[in-house]
Design a protein around this motif. Structure first.
Motif, PDB file in Angstrom:
ATOM      1  N   ARG A   1       0.836  -1.213   0.000  1.00 53.26           N
ATOM      2  CA  ARG A   1       0.000   0.000   0.000  1.00 53.26           C
ATOM      3  C   ARG A   1       0.867   1.258   0.000  1.00 53.26           C
ATOM      4  O   ARG A   1       0.524   2.246   0.650  1.00 53.26           O
ATOM      5  CB  ARG A   1      -0.918   0.032   1.230  1.00 53.26           C
ATOM      6  CG  ARG A   1      -1.921  -1.103   1.342  1.00 53.26           C
ATOM      7  CD  ARG A   1      -2.863  -0.842   2.510  1.00 53.26           C
ATOM      8  NE  ARG A   1      -3.706  -1.973   2.831  1.00 53.26           N
ATOM      9  CZ  ARG A   1      -5.030  -2.024   2.606  1.00 53.26           C
ATOM     10  NH1 ARG A   1      -5.626  -1.013   2.010  1.00 53.26           N
ATOM     11  NH2 ARG A   1      -5.730  -3.075   2.970  1.00 53.26           N
ATOM     12  N   GLY A   2       1.956   1.223  -0.740  1.00 45.87           N
ATOM     13  CA  GLY A   2       2.885   2.343  -0.664  1.00 45.87           C
ATOM     14  C   GLY A   2       3.277   2.971  -1.975  1.00 45.87           C
ATOM     15  O   GLY A   2       4.251   3.721  -2.035  1.00 45.87           O
ATOM     16  N   PHE A   3       2.570   2.722  -3.073  1.00 46.31           N
ATOM     17  CA  PHE A   3       2.962   3.268  -4.368  1.00 46.31           C
ATOM     18  C   PHE A   3       2.543   4.738  -4.485  1.00 46.31           C
ATOM     19  O   PHE A   3       1.419   5.109  -4.159  1.00 46.31           O
ATOM     20  CB  PHE A   3       2.345   2.465  -5.512  1.00 46.31           C
ATOM     21  CG  PHE A   3       2.840   1.047  -5.589  1.00 46.31           C
ATOM     22  CD1 PHE A   3       4.147   0.726  -5.238  1.00 46.31           C
ATOM     23  CD2 PHE A   3       2.005   0.024  -6.000  1.00 46.31           C
ATOM     24  CE1 PHE A   3       4.610  -0.581  -5.319  1.00 46.31           C
ATOM     25  CE2 PHE A   3       2.449  -1.285  -6.080  1.00 46.31           C
ATOM     26  CZ  PHE A   3       3.759  -1.595  -5.730  1.00 46.31           C
ATOM     27  N   GLY A   4       3.475   5.539  -4.984  1.00 47.57           N
ATOM     28  CA  GLY A   4       3.202   6.961  -5.175  1.00 47.57           C
ATOM     29  C   GLY A   4       2.692   7.260  -6.568  1.00 47.57           C
ATOM     30  O   GLY A   4       2.395   6.356  -7.359  1.00 47.57           O
ATOM     31  N   THR A   5       2.612   8.549  -6.919  1.00 45.72           N
ATOM     32  CA  THR A   5       1.996   8.974  -8.172  1.00 45.72           C
ATOM     33  C   THR A   5       2.672   8.374  -9.389  1.00 45.72           C
ATOM     34  O   THR A   5       2.012   7.876 -10.309  1.00 45.72           O
ATOM     35  CB  THR A   5       2.030  10.509  -8.275  1.00 45.72           C
ATOM     36  OG1 THR A   5       1.368  11.072  -7.136  1.00 45.72           O
ATOM     37  CG2 THR A   5       1.347  10.980  -9.548  1.00 45.72           C
ATOM     38  N   PHE A   6       3.994   8.406  -9.414  1.00 44.31           N
ATOM     39  CA  PHE A   6       4.734   7.950 -10.593  1.00 44.31           C
ATOM     40  C   PHE A   6       4.515   6.460 -10.836  1.00 44.31           C
ATOM     41  O   PHE A   6       4.154   6.035 -11.948  1.00 44.31           O
ATOM     42  CB  PHE A   6       6.222   8.255 -10.407  1.00 44.31           C
ATOM     43  CG  PHE A   6       7.078   7.893 -11.585  1.00 44.31           C
ATOM     44  CD1 PHE A   6       7.008   8.623 -12.758  1.00 44.31           C
ATOM     45  CD2 PHE A   6       7.954   6.820 -11.516  1.00 44.31           C
ATOM     46  CE1 PHE A   6       7.806   8.291 -13.846  1.00 44.31           C
ATOM     47  CE2 PHE A   6       8.753   6.482 -12.589  1.00 44.31           C
ATOM     48  CZ  PHE A   6       8.677   7.220 -13.758  1.00 44.31           C
ATOM     49  N   ILE A   7       4.704   5.663  -9.809  1.00 43.13           N
ATOM     50  CA  ILE A   7       4.536   4.215  -9.946  1.00 43.13           C
ATOM     51  C   ILE A   7       3.082   3.872 -10.237  1.00 43.13           C
ATOM     52  O   ILE A   7       2.779   3.025 -11.091  1.00 43.13           O
ATOM     53  CB  ILE A   7       5.024   3.498  -8.676  1.00 43.13           C
ATOM     54  CG1 ILE A   7       6.521   3.708  -8.484  1.00 43.13           C
ATOM     55  CG2 ILE A   7       4.711   2.004  -8.735  1.00 43.13           C
ATOM     56  CD1 ILE A   7       7.056   3.192  -7.166  1.00 43.13           C
ATOM     57  N   ALA A   8       2.163   4.531  -9.536  1.00 40.67           N
ATOM     58  CA  ALA A   8       0.745   4.245  -9.718  1.00 40.67           C
ATOM     59  C   ALA A   8       0.286   4.556 -11.133  1.00 40.67           C
ATOM     60  O   ALA A   8      -0.576   3.855 -11.688  1.00 40.67           O
ATOM     61  CB  ALA A   8      -0.090   5.040  -8.711  1.00 40.67           C
ATOM     62  N   TRP A   9       0.860   5.599 -11.744  1.00 38.66           N
ATOM     63  CA  TRP A   9       0.463   5.953 -13.109  1.00 38.66           C
ATOM     64  C   TRP A   9       0.777   4.809 -14.066  1.00 38.66           C
ATOM     65  O   TRP A   9      -0.043   4.432 -14.906  1.00 38.66           O
ATOM     66  CB  TRP A   9       1.191   7.226 -13.546  1.00 38.66           C
ATOM     67  CG  TRP A   9       0.733   7.741 -14.873  1.00 38.66           C
ATOM     68  CD1 TRP A   9      -0.416   8.416 -15.132  1.00 38.66           C
ATOM     69  CD2 TRP A   9       1.419   7.634 -16.130  1.00 38.66           C
ATOM     70  NE1 TRP A   9      -0.489   8.740 -16.467  1.00 38.66           N
ATOM     71  CE2 TRP A   9       0.614   8.274 -17.099  1.00 38.66           C
ATOM     72  CE3 TRP A   9       2.628   7.068 -16.525  1.00 38.66           C
ATOM     73  CZ2 TRP A   9       0.987   8.347 -18.435  1.00 38.66           C
ATOM     74  CZ3 TRP A   9       2.996   7.130 -17.853  1.00 38.66           C
ATOM     75  CH2 TRP A   9       2.192   7.773 -18.804  1.00 38.66           C
ATOM     76  N   PHE A  10       1.949   4.222 -13.924  1.00 38.36           N
ATOM     77  CA  PHE A  10       2.323   3.086 -14.769  1.00 38.36           C
ATOM     78  C   PHE A  10       1.496   1.856 -14.411  1.00 38.36           C
ATOM     79  O   PHE A  10       1.059   1.116 -15.303  1.00 38.36           O
ATOM     80  CB  PHE A  10       3.817   2.776 -14.616  1.00 38.36           C
ATOM     81  CG  PHE A  10       4.702   3.716 -15.368  1.00 38.36           C
ATOM     82  CD1 PHE A  10       4.903   3.571 -16.725  1.00 38.36           C
ATOM     83  CD2 PHE A  10       5.345   4.758 -14.711  1.00 38.36           C
ATOM     84  CE1 PHE A  10       5.720   4.442 -17.433  1.00 38.36           C
ATOM     85  CE2 PHE A  10       6.162   5.637 -15.398  1.00 38.36           C
ATOM     86  CZ  PHE A  10       6.362   5.476 -16.767  1.00 38.36           C
ATOM     87  N   LEU A  11       1.308   1.612 -13.117  1.00 37.39           N
ATOM     88  CA  LEU A  11       0.595   0.409 -12.690  1.00 37.39           C
ATOM     89  C   LEU A  11      -0.862   0.442 -13.123  1.00 37.39           C
ATOM     90  O   LEU A  11      -1.367  -0.529 -13.711  1.00 37.39           O
ATOM     91  CB  LEU A  11       0.676   0.260 -11.170  1.00 37.39           C
ATOM     92  CG  LEU A  11      -0.054  -0.950 -10.581  1.00 37.39           C
ATOM     93  CD1 LEU A  11       0.551  -2.239 -11.085  1.00 37.39           C
ATOM     94  CD2 LEU A  11      -0.044  -0.901  -9.058  1.00 37.39           C
ATOM     95  N   ILE A  12      -1.558   1.552 -12.851  1.00 35.06           N
ATOM     96  CA  ILE A  12      -2.975   1.633 -13.210  1.00 35.06           C
ATOM     97  C   ILE A  12      -3.139   1.654 -14.724  1.00 35.06           C
ATOM     98  O   ILE A  12      -4.028   1.002 -15.278  1.00 35.06           O
ATOM     99  CB  ILE A  12      -3.632   2.870 -12.567  1.00 35.06           C
ATOM    100  CG1 ILE A  12      -3.583   2.749 -11.037  1.00 35.06           C
ATOM    101  CG2 ILE A  12      -5.078   3.017 -13.029  1.00 35.06           C
ATOM    102  CD1 ILE A  12      -4.078   3.984 -10.304  1.00 35.06           C
ATOM    103  N   GLY A  13      -2.261   2.386 -15.409  1.00 35.63           N
ATOM    104  CA  GLY A  13      -2.308   2.398 -16.864  1.00 35.63           C
ATOM    105  C   GLY A  13      -2.038   1.019 -17.433  1.00 35.63           C
ATOM    106  O   GLY A  13      -2.716   0.549 -18.355  1.00 35.63           O
ATOM    107  N   GLY A  14      -1.034   0.329 -16.885  1.00 32.99           N
ATOM    108  CA  GLY A  14      -0.731  -1.019 -17.334  1.00 32.99           C
ATOM    109  C   GLY A  14      -1.826  -2.003 -16.999  1.00 32.99           C
ATOM    110  O   GLY A  14      -2.010  -3.016 -17.676  1.00 32.99           O
TER     111      GLY A  14
END
Length: 556
Positions: free
Chosen positions: A46-59
């Motif tokens: 539960r620790g992903f920030g904006t940059f990582i989340a953008w790739f993860l949610i987009g992916g």
């Protein structure tokens, strides 16, 4: 593999091995003391920030099926094929509103799945179980279709196509999924999060290169649109009798009046469904704080721009003279024909990796639903966090290989048609989850009955929709003549709508009516375990703590 280009295959294999290494290495990325609980294995700490989340949610949301099927609709002449573009635009204002609330209440109470929230909000195990089973059911064909996307690429590359033995033919696909299963089991959500960097970078490179390079090879955009329009007009003219008899579907760029509401309801219904899927919720709950979700809602429309460019490649394939019997092969075959061998390898790797990332997240999300809302709720109520994590790991393997068996032993065309049910099913959880984030007006029993009505109506209507030209088939169209009442003099309204949308309307009507009646009879509503303040909680508030180890690297 006699027809495979050595250069293309070598480039493809390099990137596949790269993501395999990253997948296993992800267990050490942002290392926790152990991955023996669902917060760490299933939600990445539960620790992903904006940059990582953008790739993860987009992916997570833009899958191989999207990259293959959306342009395939346009290649095949579907006049409603562009609905995917407005729906991905509509969705982001919606998630800006309700997903931060879901993040807050989930972090305050330790919810891992949407069914956890439903259980806490409505104090109803049957309703929570229904939401969990719906999520698993809707996710299974979605995972299977990631494999279909991979299968299409392998076919165009020529891998396994020269064998009559089904096992040898599908062996490359089997190997790829075994590798996916292994590193997902080992690294949990961290694996697709890390791989998503490579996947999105490759996808952007390939699509931008394709949009800039390919039109110049086929006479420019004017010629592309003119060729596509002429091709559709020629088809309609030469098949006029078959179209009039309902044995063939007309092709076109602009939907006919009969399909205007179909286009609109497909876009709106798909937008409402997208973040009901458990893998979407899993990606959101893995973020560090609620502001990350809102920032991503503002940044993720960049993927909508990408999707628009992808869709246009269906018309480019027509202008380039691509001839395939399976429209899903249109874009891979376009890359094979027009790109140098080395770049075709990059493009094929991008599509296959684009299947691996969402397939991993989907299997994790489905496994979390099984563990939290089936296994712990009914089989082992005293399960420890370690037992939960182990159960999810095993369940993720079963989900993956179940999807693999589905693709290997069931008709691919049927699998694609069945995917249309995913949105129909998952939309029936919308009242309990999204509306439940704002009000507890609905009675828990009313929600369960409304869910059942929507599920039964949607499934039955989809089952009875034959493919054009094949009257005995099933699951052939996502459209419903629900509002077509040509027999009515006072409402001469003839149109089609998305089945999921009409099923949701029935669900809501039943839920509202029964809620009023059950309340009037003072039927027990259960105890709401949430508090109004829970829906605004953020990192640092009481009960909402950073879950990663204090010594972990700073958040992106």
């Amino acid at each position: 593999m006699s027809g495979v280009s050595t250069i293309t295959f070598s480039v493809f294999l390099f990137f596949f091995l790269l993501v395999t290494v990253l997948g296993f290495a992800a267990a050490r990325w942002r290392r926790a003391k152990a991955l023996d609980n669902l917060d760490e294995w299933g939600l990445g700490g539960r620790g992903f920030g904006t940059f990582i989340a953008w790739f993860l949610i987009g992916g997570d949301l833009y899958t191989a099926y999207t990259f293959v099927a959306v342009p395939a609709l346009l290649y095949a002449g579907s006049s409603i094929g562009f609905f995917a573009v407005p729906y991905t635009i509509v969705i982001y204002p919606l998630i800006f509103l309700f997903l931060p609330r879901l993040w807050s209440v989930s972090h305050r109470h330790g919810y891992v799945t949407p069914a956890d929230f439903v259980q806490g909000r409505y104090d109803s195990r049957p309703l929570a179980t229904a939401v969990a089973l719906t999520g698993i059911l809707a996710t299974m064909p979605y995972i299977a279709l990631q494999l279909v996307g991979m299968q299409v690429v392998l076919e165009v590359m020529g891998i396994g196509t020269d064998s009559d033995n089904w096992f040898v033919k599908d062996l490359p696909l089997f190997i790829a999924f075994v590798v996916l299963a292994a590193y997902t089991y080992s690294s949990g959500l961290r694996a697709p999060a890390l791989i998503a960097f490579v996947k999105d970078l490759l996808i952007y490179i390939v699509i931008i290169a394709a949009v800039l390079y390919l039109p110049s090879q086929v006479g420019g955009w004017d010629n592309i649109f003119a060729t596509a329009t002429d091709s559709f007009a020629s088809f309609n003219s030469s098949n006029a009798d078959a179209i009039a008899a309902g044995q063939a579907a007309p092709k076109g760029v602009i939907p006919a009046p009969l399909l205007h509401w179909a286009y609109a309801s497909l876009a709106l219904g798909s937008a409402l469904a997208l973040f009901m899927y458990p893998h979407s919720v899993t990606a959101v709950l893995s973020t560090r704080e609620r502001s990350v979700i809102r920032r991503n809602a503002a940044l993720l429309p960049a993927y909508s721009f990408l999707l628009g460019l992808l869709a246009l490649l269906g018309f480019v394939a027509i202008a380039a003279g691509v001839k395939v019997t399976n429209p899903q092969q249109a874009v891979p075959q376009l890359f094979e024909n027009e790109f140098p061998d080395w770049f075709a390898g990059v493009a094929f790797a991008a599509i296959v990796i684009g299947a691996l990332v969402p397939a991993a997240i989907m299997s994790i999300a489905a496994a979390n639903l099984w563990t939290r809302n089936i296994y712990k709720a009914f089989i082992n109520r005293g399960a420890t966090p370690s037992q939960e994590a182990q159960q999810s790991k095993l369940a993720s393997l079963l989900v993956k290989f179940g999807a693999l068996a589905f693709v290997l032993f069931v008709s691919t065309t049927y699998a694609l048609d069945l995917q249309l049910l995913g949105g129909v099913w998952i939309l029936q959880t919308f009242p309990a989850i999204v509306i439940g984030l704002y009000t507890r007006f609905f009675h828990r029993t009313a929600l369960l009955v409304g869910w059942a009505v929507g599920m039964l109506y949607g499934t039955w209507t989809a089952y009875n929709n034959p493919k054009v030209g094949d009257p005995g088939s099933h699951f052939g169209s996502p459209l419903d003549p629900f509002l077509s009442v040509p027999w009515s003099d006072w409402m001469p309204f003839d149109t089609l709508m998305y089945i999921g949308f009409t099923a949701l309307l029935l669900n809501l009507v039943v839920s509202v009516g029964l809620s009023v009646g059950l309340r009037a009879m003072n039927i027990d509503e259960g105890v709401d375990q949430t508090h109004p303040d829970d829906y605004h909680a953020d990192l640092g508030d009481e009960g909402v703590e950073e879950e990663l180890d204090p010594g972990a690297p700073a958040h992106a």
